[in-house]
Design an enzyme around this catalytic site. Structure first.
Site, PDB file in Angstrom:
ATOM      1  N   THR A 231      23.871 -49.191  18.290  1.00  0.00           N
ATOM      2  CA  THR A 231      23.672 -47.907  17.617  1.00  0.00           C
ATOM      3  C   THR A 231      24.577 -46.848  18.230  1.00  0.00           C
ATOM      4  O   THR A 231      24.931 -46.912  19.413  1.00  0.00           O
ATOM      5  CB  THR A 231      22.227 -47.411  17.765  1.00  0.00           C
ATOM      6  OG1 THR A 231      21.966 -47.116  19.144  1.00  0.00           O
ATOM      7  CG2 THR A 231      21.232 -48.423  17.242  1.00  0.00           C
ATOM      8  N   ASP A 232      24.951 -45.880  17.413  1.00  0.00           N
ATOM      9  CA  ASP A 232      25.474 -44.658  17.998  1.00  0.00           C
ATOM     10  C   ASP A 232      24.353 -44.102  18.866  1.00  0.00           C
ATOM     11  O   ASP A 232      23.167 -44.384  18.642  1.00  0.00           O
ATOM     12  CB  ASP A 232      25.878 -43.661  16.922  1.00  0.00           C
ATOM     13  CG  ASP A 232      26.880 -42.630  17.431  1.00  0.00           C
ATOM     14  OD1 ASP A 232      26.989 -42.464  18.657  1.00  0.00           O
ATOM     15  OD2 ASP A 232      27.549 -41.993  16.605  1.00  0.00           O
ATOM     16  N   TRP A 233      24.698 -43.325  19.864  1.00  0.00           N
ATOM     17  CA  TRP A 233      23.740 -42.907  20.885  1.00  0.00           C
ATOM     18  C   TRP A 233      22.654 -42.012  20.268  1.00  0.00           C
ATOM     19  O   TRP A 233      22.885 -40.861  19.947  1.00  0.00           O
ATOM     20  CB  TRP A 233      24.483 -42.202  22.014  1.00  0.00           C
ATOM     21  CG  TRP A 233      24.878 -43.107  23.144  1.00  0.00           C
ATOM     22  CD1 TRP A 233      24.616 -42.914  24.474  1.00  0.00           C
ATOM     23  CD2 TRP A 233      25.592 -44.357  23.082  1.00  0.00           C
ATOM     24  NE1 TRP A 233      25.110 -43.961  25.229  1.00  0.00           N
ATOM     25  CE2 TRP A 233      25.714 -44.859  24.410  1.00  0.00           C
ATOM     26  CE3 TRP A 233      26.127 -45.112  22.046  1.00  0.00           C
ATOM     27  CZ2 TRP A 233      26.354 -46.062  24.707  1.00  0.00           C
ATOM     28  CZ3 TRP A 233      26.767 -46.309  22.334  1.00  0.00           C
ATOM     29  CH2 TRP A 233      26.873 -46.776  23.654  1.00  0.00           C
TER      30      TRP A 233
END
Length: 758
Positions: A231-233
């Site tokens: 995932t993106d953060w």
């Protein structure tokens, strides 16, 4: 480590251990399980260099990072149109990551530049999916050649910063397949990035982090991605749904909350443990591969990498205007005006912000080039942090310019105008920069503008400058690279990877950016960037693919190895390019395809091949391109696949999307003529387009036309009736035939057409 060994390790895990590996240990690292020999690995930002934070992680770049080479941002790298160059930069960035014990660099960022207002455009590559895909593929190859993984991002349709964590992007599948997914597809299929980072936003109602169609059906099953989805953060919404959709790793750590949710879902039967095990196989494969490539002894030479950054930056800059004033003569009085000359804006803001090993001062570097032959003066002209003009600074700059033979103005966008986290509100330069240019013009007619910006700007002042060099955000060696080009030691060869509009209102997404509330509709469809400007015959400020040189090039001899092909064939296209100027130089030869007479809406032209060619003065080379069936295809939404349409194809070779030098037309035949099955709601016109149905359509047209009693085919009434008949659904033929065409006969005809029998 082989799969059998990994599966054996998984079989020895507790359910809690399995779930724990599905999220980070902290901000940048994954969890380890010492008793099973599973190590922790580190990921960190890296689209144009390493950003490893040496203090507490904060994601937005506020805390200090270890020194690393800051290469040009993505916008500049793509403007090089140089596959070998971007792969070389990837190798250097990978080597620095390895020296810092980093296993995965988070980049490249390949999202399409839908609007020039997107605050993160400086980090993205292009408005064109083919160019973005080629650049991304070679960036990844370079990084991963060092035993360090790349993480292509942000998958998918992350094209704005406004509400990026909540926005629902509504876009049709044809637009996704032709514009927003191909760069990812090319990179995945041809360079296999270790990880793919899913975007924050929703895509057609589902968060990308839990969109099974996107992460499993397309990425894994169709494209064959072998790595993991991270995932993106902070992009994880529902962890269990994400795991089920094909999201293996949540970053950063979640404090155990989502790990517990996975355990509970498995124990309750809501999640099949086999799905968790499958995710762990992928995770552990990447983890062990990364650990095996770590080298505590790895080092890099900062000076050599700085020199490399300078060479790369010189290839990325685009000469937009030049009436012959460049390269500078190197004698007389040269006024260097603008604070960017001494305090350069060489990178964008946000998660990709690098702590450089050093930063070139353009004033010093230009001084080194010209030595004592030229007298250099400097005036800052503006405060590099503020958009408001400073009257005293402008007056000083005007005086310095008036005393010189030529003034080089360093202007562009300040930090607060573009960054990750927010979008731009307009495409103008700061008032302090335009006011400075206007004042200098009053005192000096010989003006060279050097722009530092991460995305297009308006240029109502273009007529006041004799030359304009778009240097973009050129990295830590920007100052040296500018000196190389101004002096003529480097011949500029960059070409725009995006369209510069005359005004913001000309942009195709103008009415739908950034959307309303939490939803944005991509109503412009496939007509993004130059595709839009071509379709509506809108004149841009500078077109896609544009860039000048200190020499000139002549194109000739466009040939194809055949004049008629099928969708199963490959086509070889060749042409000759000659350097007709007096100095060596590089030309980016661009190949576009058009589809005249297409039955569906298609762009006037689309980039399908390019090559950057070095030529000595007077030298000629033959450039050869090989095109496969995919190059000629469009995404057929009814067929749910790629389809080539029978007809004509225009092969166009040129120096930009608006500078086509050579054209040739060929024929192509398709093996898939009908994109959808016929039914009672198919039209007579659709029937006529079918090779078998055409004879029936002719009979139907004739019978219906006669029934209306009009004998003059050129009458207005006949034209009206003809149009009505073409749009008529087949069900009405049965009803209007007076029993001459029964429902059974129509069913027989439809069955014949759908069996594709003659």
């Amino acid at each position: 480590m082989d799969k059998a060994k990994i599966r054996e390790i998984i079989s020895r895990m507790t359910l809690e251990e399995k779930s724990s590996l599905c999220s980070g240990k902290d901000f940048w690292t994954t969890k380890e399980i010492a008793r099973l020999g599973i190590p922790s690995i580190m990921m960190t930002d890296g689209p144009h260099g390493l950003r490893k934070q040496s203090a507490a992680a904060d994601h937005v770049g506020l805390n200090a990072s270890v020194p690393a080479t800051c290469f040009p941002s993505g916008v500049g790298l793509a403007a090089s149109w140089d596959r070998e160059l971007i792969e070389r930069m990837g190798r250097s960035a990978g080597a620095e990551a390895k020296a810092e014990q980093v296993s995965v660099l988070l980049g490249p960022a390949v999202n399409i530049k839908r609007s020039p207002l997107c605050g993160r455009n400086f980090e993205y590559l292009s408005e064109d999916p083919f160019l973005a895909g080629e650049m991304a593929k070679h960036h990844i190859k370079g990084v991963q050649s060092q035993g360090v993984g790349a993480s292509i991002k942000h998958f998918a349709a992350n094209n704005q910063e406004k509400s990026r964590m909540l926005t629902d992007v509504v876009v049709d599948e044809r637009t996704l397949r032709e514009i927003y997914l191909p760069a990812f597809e090319t990179a995945v299929k041809e360079s296999q990035p270790w990880t793919v980072m899913c975007a924050y936003n929703k895509l057609n109602g589902l968060y990308c982090s839990q969109n099974r169609w996107l992460l499993t059906e397309v990425l894994k099953e169709e494209w064959g991605h072998e790595g993991i989805v991270v995932t993106d953060w902070g992009a994880c919404d529902d962890r269990v749904e994400g795991l089920r959709a094909g999201q293996e790793l949540e970053m950063p750590g979640n404090g155990g909350i989502n790990d517990k949710a996975i355990v509970e879902a498995v124990r309750s039967g809501a999640l099949d443990e086999a799905i968790l095990d499958s995710a762990l196989e992928r995770l552990l494969n990447v983890t062990f591969m990364a650990a095996e490539n770590l080298s505590p002894a790895a080092r890099f030479d900062a000076d050599l990498h700085h020199a490399e950054a300078r060479r790369i930056a010189g290839e990325c800059m685009v000469l937009l205007k030049n009436d012959g004033i460049l390269p500078l003569a190197g004698s007389g009085k040269i006024a260097l005006i603008g604070a960017f000359a001494r305090s350069p804006r060489y990178q964008g803001g946000g998660s990709s912000h690098i702590a450089p090993t050093c930063v070139d001062d353009a004033v010093e570097e230009i001084g080194k080039k010209f030595g004592g032959a030229a007298i250099l003066t400097y005036a800052p002209g503006y405060d590099p942090r503020m958009p408001e003009p400073d009257a005293a600074l402008i007056e000083e700059a005007k005086r310095v310019a008036g005393e010189a033979d030529v003034a080089v103005l360093f202007i562009g966008l300040i930090d607060r105008y573009e960054s990750e986290g927010f979008d731009r509100q307009h495409i103008r330069l700061p008032e302090s920069h335009t006011a400075l240019l206007a004042a200098v013009r009053e005192a000096q007619k010989n003006i060279v503008v050097v722009l530092s910006n991460g995305s297009p700007v308006e240029m109502p002042w273009l007529g006041d400058a004799r030359a304009v060099l778009e240097s973009y955000l050129g990295g830590q060696a920007w100052g040296g690279a500018v000196a190389d080009i101004l002096s003529g030691d480097v011949n500029p060869s960059g070409k725009l990877a995006e369209t510069f509009p005359l005004r913001l209102e000309d942009n195709p997404s103008y009415l739908d950016f950034p959307g309303q509330g939490r939803r944005v509709h991509y109503r412009e469809g496939i007509f993004v960037g130059y595709r839009h400007y071509d379709a509506l015959a809108i004149e841009p400020l500078f077109p896609f693919g544009f860039g000048l040189s200190y020499t000139s090039f002549e194109y000739s001899g466009l040939e194809t190895d055949r004049d008629s092909i099928s969708d199963a064939d490959t086509l070889k296209v060749s042409l000759r390019v000659r350097n007709t100027g007096s100095v060596p130089g590089k030309e980016v030869v661009q190949l576009y395809l058009g589809h005249p007479g297409s039955s569906i809406a298609r762009p006037v032209k689309e980039l399908k091949a390019f090559e950057k060619v070095f030529l000595q003065s007077g030298e000629e080379k033959t450039v050869v391109f090989t095109l496969s069936g995919r190059a000629f295809a469009f995404w057929d939404s009814d067929l749910r696949g790629w389809r080539v349409e029978t007809g004509k194809i225009d092969i166009m070779a040129g120096a930009s999307s608006r500078d086509i030098r050579l054209t040739k037309r060929i024929s192509i035949a398709s093996s898939k003529e009908s994109a959808r099955d016929f039914d009672l709601n198919s039209s007579v016109a659709e029937l006529a387009a079918h090779p078998v149905g055409a004879q029936f359509a002719a009979g139907i047209r004739g019978a219906l036309f006669a029934s209306f009693g009009h004998s003059d085919p050129d009458s207005v009434e006949a034209l009206m009736i003809g149009a009505m008949v073409d749009e008529m659904p087949l069900r009405n033929i049965v009803r209007m035939s007076g029993g001459r065409f029964s429902p059974e006969k129509m069913d027989e005809l439809i069955g014949l057409l759908n069996r594709k029998e003659g």
